[in-house]
Design a protein around this motif. Structure first.
Motif, PDB file in Angstrom:
ATOM      1  N   SER A   1      -1.657  10.913   6.673  1.00 34.20           N
ATOM      2  CA  SER A   1      -0.761  10.966   5.517  1.00 34.20           C
ATOM      3  C   SER A   1      -1.281  10.118   4.368  1.00 34.20           C
ATOM      4  CB  SER A   1       0.646  10.530   5.907  1.00 34.20           C
ATOM      5  OG  SER A   1       0.663   9.167   6.239  1.00 34.20           O
ATOM      6  N   LYS A   2      -2.222   9.228   4.649  1.00 34.11           N
ATOM      7  CA  LYS A   2      -2.719   8.395   3.555  1.00 34.11           C
ATOM      8  C   LYS A   2      -3.549   9.207   2.559  1.00 34.11           C
ATOM      9  CE  LYS A   2      -7.266   6.855   3.414  1.00 34.11           C
ATOM     10  NZ  LYS A   2      -8.198   5.814   3.787  1.00 34.11           N
ATOM     11  N   GLU A   3      -4.229  10.251   3.042  1.00 29.43           N
ATOM     12  CA  GLU A   3      -4.989  11.091   2.104  1.00 29.43           C
ATOM     13  C   GLU A   3      -4.043  11.782   1.127  1.00 29.43           C
ATOM     14  OE1 GLU A   3      -8.056  11.125   1.367  1.00 29.43           O
ATOM     15  OE2 GLU A   3      -8.525   9.736   3.011  1.00 29.43           O
ATOM     16  N   ILE A   4      -2.895  12.210   1.662  1.00 28.41           N
ATOM     17  CA  ILE A   4      -1.884  12.828   0.798  1.00 28.41           C
ATOM     18  C   ILE A   4      -1.387  11.813  -0.222  1.00 28.41           C
ATOM     19  CG2 ILE A   4       0.368  13.990   0.771  1.00 28.41           C
ATOM     20  CD1 ILE A   4      -0.185  14.778   3.719  1.00 28.41           C
TER      21      ILE A   4
ATOM     22  N   PRO B   1       0.815  -1.217   0.000  1.00 25.91           N
ATOM     23  CA  PRO B   1       0.000   0.000   0.000  1.00 25.91           C
ATOM     24  C   PRO B   1       0.853   1.275   0.000  1.00 25.91           C
ATOM     25  CG  PRO B   1      -0.427  -1.401   1.934  1.00 25.91           C
ATOM     26  CD  PRO B   1       0.832  -1.865   1.314  1.00 25.91           C
ATOM     27  N   GLU B   2       1.719   1.397  -0.983  1.00 23.95           N
ATOM     28  CA  GLU B   2       2.594   2.566  -1.069  1.00 23.95           C
ATOM     29  C   GLU B   2       2.482   3.181  -2.454  1.00 23.95           C
ATOM     30  OE1 GLU B   2       6.667   1.700   1.104  1.00 23.95           O
ATOM     31  OE2 GLU B   2       5.828  -0.057   0.138  1.00 23.95           O
ATOM     32  N   VAL B   3       2.724   4.494  -2.525  1.00 17.61           N
ATOM     33  CA  VAL B   3       2.523   5.216  -3.782  1.00 17.61           C
ATOM     34  C   VAL B   3       3.312   4.575  -4.930  1.00 17.61           C
ATOM     35  CG1 VAL B   3       2.779   7.435  -4.950  1.00 17.61           C
ATOM     36  CG2 VAL B   3       2.015   7.376  -2.582  1.00 17.61           C
ATOM     37  N   SER B   4       4.610   4.349  -4.724  1.00 24.98           N
ATOM     38  CA  SER B   4       5.429   3.868  -5.843  1.00 24.98           C
ATOM     39  C   SER B   4       5.033   2.458  -6.273  1.00 24.98           C
ATOM     40  CB  SER B   4       6.915   3.917  -5.476  1.00 24.98           C
ATOM     41  OG  SER B   4       7.121   3.228  -4.278  1.00 24.98           O
ATOM     42  N   ALA B   5       4.698   1.600  -5.315  1.00 25.96           N
ATOM     43  CA  ALA B   5       4.325   0.222  -5.666  1.00 25.96           C
ATOM     44  C   ALA B   5       2.992   0.187  -6.414  1.00 25.96           C
ATOM     45  CB  ALA B   5       4.248  -0.642  -4.406  1.00 25.96           C
TER      46      ALA B   5
ATOM     47  N   VAL C   1      -2.671  -7.441  -2.163  1.00 26.51           N
ATOM     48  CA  VAL C   1      -2.098  -6.316  -1.436  1.00 26.51           C
ATOM     49  C   VAL C   1      -1.309  -6.902  -0.269  1.00 26.51           C
ATOM     50  CG1 VAL C   1      -2.509  -4.127  -0.276  1.00 26.51           C
ATOM     51  CG2 VAL C   1      -4.051  -4.869  -2.098  1.00 26.51           C
ATOM     52  N   ASN C   2      -0.009  -6.695  -0.286  1.00 22.32           N
ATOM     53  CA  ASN C   2       0.894  -7.315   0.692  1.00 22.32           C
ATOM     54  C   ASN C   2       1.401  -6.281   1.698  1.00 22.32           C
ATOM     55  OD1 ASN C   2       2.565  -9.250   1.905  1.00 22.32           O
ATOM     56  ND2 ASN C   2       4.233  -8.931   0.437  1.00 22.32           N
ATOM     57  N   ARG C   3       1.807  -6.761   2.844  1.00 23.36           N
ATOM     58  CA  ARG C   3       2.418  -5.948   3.901  1.00 23.36           C
ATOM     59  C   ARG C   3       1.480  -4.882   4.459  1.00 23.36           C
ATOM     60  NH1 ARG C   3       8.816  -6.024   3.131  1.00 23.36           N
ATOM     61  NH2 ARG C   3       8.535  -6.076   5.370  1.00 23.36           N
ATOM     62  N   VAL C   4       0.197  -5.238   4.581  1.00 22.50           N
ATOM     63  CA  VAL C   4      -0.777  -4.307   5.138  1.00 22.50           C
ATOM     64  C   VAL C   4      -0.601  -4.249   6.653  1.00 22.50           C
ATOM     65  CG1 VAL C   4      -3.238  -3.899   5.510  1.00 22.50           C
ATOM     66  CG2 VAL C   4      -2.424  -4.693   3.282  1.00 22.50           C
ATOM     67  N   ARG C   5      -0.531  -3.046   7.177  1.00 23.54           N
ATOM     68  CA  ARG C   5      -0.407  -2.865   8.634  1.00 23.54           C
ATOM     69  C   ARG C   5      -1.662  -2.180   9.131  1.00 23.54           C
ATOM     70  NH1 ARG C   5       5.554  -0.408   9.092  1.00 23.54           N
ATOM     71  NH2 ARG C   5       5.071  -0.461  11.315  1.00 23.54           N
ATOM     72  N   SER C   6      -2.535  -2.990   9.711  1.00 23.90           N
ATOM     73  CA  SER C   6      -3.873  -2.513  10.087  1.00 23.90           C
ATOM     74  C   SER C   6      -3.825  -1.305  11.010  1.00 23.90           C
ATOM     75  CB  SER C   6      -4.663  -3.634  10.749  1.00 23.90           C
ATOM     76  OG  SER C   6      -4.884  -4.642   9.799  1.00 23.90           O
ATOM     77  N   LYS C   7      -2.830  -1.280  11.886  1.00 22.09           N
ATOM     78  CA  LYS C   7      -2.769  -0.154  12.819  1.00 22.09           C
ATOM     79  C   LYS C   7      -2.516   1.159  12.092  1.00 22.09           C
ATOM     80  CE  LYS C   7      -1.393  -3.105  16.418  1.00 22.09           C
ATOM     81  NZ  LYS C   7      -0.185  -3.945  16.512  1.00 22.09           N
ATOM     82  N   LEU C   8      -1.633   1.107  11.099  1.00 20.80           N
ATOM     83  CA  LEU C   8      -1.366   2.323  10.315  1.00 20.80           C
ATOM     84  C   LEU C   8      -2.583   2.707   9.490  1.00 20.80           C
ATOM     85  CD1 LEU C   8       2.287   2.185   8.883  1.00 20.80           C
ATOM     86  CD2 LEU C   8       1.415   3.113  11.022  1.00 20.80           C
ATOM     87  N   VAL C   9      -3.266   1.700   8.951  1.00 15.18           N
ATOM     88  CA  VAL C   9      -4.474   1.981   8.159  1.00 15.18           C
ATOM     89  C   VAL C   9      -5.517   2.649   9.046  1.00 15.18           C
ATOM     90  CG1 VAL C   9      -6.364   0.961   6.823  1.00 15.18           C
ATOM     91  CG2 VAL C   9      -4.033   0.088   6.545  1.00 15.18           C
TER      92      VAL C   9
ATOM     93  N   MET D   1      -1.800   4.781   6.244  1.00 17.12           N
ATOM     94  CA  MET D   1      -1.470   3.828   5.177  1.00 17.12           C
ATOM     95  C   MET D   1      -2.694   3.659   4.303  1.00 17.12           C
ATOM     96  SD  MET D   1      -0.067  -0.104   5.487  1.00 17.12           S
ATOM     97  CE  MET D   1       1.704   0.159   5.361  1.00 17.12           C
ATOM     98  N   LEU D   2      -2.473   3.572   2.991  1.00 18.52           N
ATOM     99  CA  LEU D   2      -3.584   3.324   2.075  1.00 18.52           C
ATOM    100  C   LEU D   2      -4.276   2.029   2.481  1.00 18.52           C
ATOM    101  CD1 LEU D   2      -1.744   4.041  -1.306  1.00 18.52           C
ATOM    102  CD2 LEU D   2      -3.557   5.457  -0.317  1.00 18.52           C
ATOM    103  N   SER D   3      -5.596   2.041   2.512  1.00 16.92           N
ATOM    104  CA  SER D   3      -6.316   0.820   2.828  1.00 16.92           C
ATOM    105  C   SER D   3      -6.462  -0.015   1.561  1.00 16.92           C
ATOM    106  CB  SER D   3      -7.708   1.157   3.362  1.00 16.92           C
ATOM    107  OG  SER D   3      -8.486   1.701   2.320  1.00 16.92           O
TER     108      SER D   3
END
Ligand SMILES: Nc1ncnc2c1ncn2[C@@H]1O[C@H](COP(=O)(O)OP(=O)(O)OP(=O)(O)O)[C@@H](O)[C@H]1O
Ligand SMILES: [Mg+2]
Lengths: 264, 93
Positions: B18-21, A144-148, A171-179, A184-186
């Motif tokens: 930061s995810k919205e960004i 869930p990262e921009v470049s990937a 979708v790999n390496r999802v970290r629910s706490k960050l989401v 983190m992008l969901s």
């Protein structure tokens, strides 16, 4: 006739090899006959992740150039009797194999195996073409990262241009706490952006690092969230309707306690 | 309980959001990636537009800017063409 699945991504290091090893072992443990093909010529990895690195005699280039028969080059995994690996060559480059070679190779494998899973190298050049050309189905891995996600979009476009209709996303390496806290992008965000069908979600899981150190895939480990997720993907590949579940580690008391007082 | 603690934590840190960004940046970059106009074609379009407009107006050719801009689901080619002055039409005698 077996089905050929390619696992690809565009961006490097997002978990293709991990996915191939774990989906392969999961399918094998569900009584499927599986051949894993390492198409990352020059940078072979799949052998190490599977713990089969000491058993390689011949590789894919030996087969293509006629020095070995396909049967001689296939390594049988003793832990999973229906799992085989066709290793990549380490000392050659990707030009040593052509997309036509790959089609020929896979057509032979189709006669013997239920599933042929190809580990694609990163990038969109020759190695990618080699890996993708013989495939009936593509699994695109992203994190869930921009470049990937951006690179995944590019690869999805290329697959469409090659008229590969059957593409699915992990979708790999999802970290629910960050989401949960919006950092983190969901999975839904990623799906909205890529408009592609989802086949599985793998959480960030330290069991993957441990299992890679040991050279033992995760499927036998019922406590590993990533292992359960890969097993679900294998069942979906077999046509089962498995609900989409994001597994998390159950926090032990100590972790809970520590998190309570850690104001990062 | 943990919800409250999370809320307090957020008060004291700059985490979150930061995810919205990331999402906005991704959408924008994909608009560019998916519009498969090569830089050569863009250059050519630029040249031709400059030619057409220069017939009628005196423009600052070095100040011309072209870009692709996107909102939600549409993309626009945006041109910024600085004009130096209106060219006087001389009547042929
Ligand atoms: N869900 C996960 N949780 C934790 N670590 C992971 C996870 N998925 C992958 N990793 C780690 O990320 C690293 C890269 O994974 P992997 O080698 O499978 O990527 P790859 O896409 O095959 O890379 P390459 O493009 O170089 O072939 C490895 O160290 C692996 O252990
Ligand atoms: Mg790899």
């Amino acid at each position: 006739m077996g089905k050929v699945i390619v696992v690809t991504s565009g961006k490097g290091g997002v978990g293709k090899t991990t996915a191939v090893a774990n989906i392969g072992t999961a399918l094998a443990s569900l009584d499927q006959k599986v051949a894993l093909v390492d198409a990352d010529i020059g940078l072979r990895n799949l052998d190490v992740v599977l713990g089969l690195e000491n058993r390689i005699v011949y590789d894919i280039v030996d087969v293509v150039e006629g020095r070995a028969k396909l049967k001689q080059a296939l390594i049988k995994d003793k832990r999973f009797p229906s799992l085989y690996l066709l290793p990549a060559a380490q000392t050659r480059d990707k030009e040593a194999v052509s997309p036509e070679d790959m089609i020929g190779l896979c057509n032979k494998l189709r006669e013997e195996f239920d599933f042929i899973i190809i580990d694609s190298p990163a990038g969109i050049e020759r190695g990618f073409k080699n890996a993708v050309t013989p495939a009936d189905m593509a699994i695109i891995v992203t994190t869930p990262e921009v470049s990937a996600v951006r690179d995944a979009d590019r690869v999805i476009g290329l697959l469409e241009a090659m008229e590969k209709e059957d593409s699915k996303l992990i979708v790999n390496r999802v970290r629910s706490k960050l989401v949960d806290r919006g950092d983190m992008l969901s999975v839904d965000d990623v799906l909205e952006i890529l408009s592609i069908e989802l086949i599985g979600v793998i959480p960030e899981d330290e069991h993957i690092i441990i299992s890679t150190n040991r050279g033992e895939p995760l499927v036998n480990n019922n406590t590993a969230p990533a292992g359960k997720s890969f097993m679900d993907i294998a069942r979906r590949i077999l046509g089962e309707d498995v609900p989409m579940n994001i597994y998390t580690d159950k926090d032990d008391l100590f972790t809970k306690f520590r998190r309570l007082f850690k104001w990062r | 309980m943990s919800v409250i603690i999370d809320a307090i934590k957020r008060l004291f840190t700059h985490e979150g959001g930061s995810k919205e960004i990331a999402k906005e940046r991704l959408k924008l970059v994909l608009i560019h990636d998916r519009t498969s106009i090569s830089s050569e074609i863009m250059e050519q379009i630029k040249e031709e537009i400059i030619q057409v407009i220069s017939k009628h107006l005196e423009i600052d050719k070095d100040g011309v800017e072209f870009s692709l801009e996107g909102e939600e689901n549409s993309v626009a080619l945006v041109a910024n063409i600085p004009i130096k002055g209106l060219r006087r039409h001389k009547k042929k005698s």
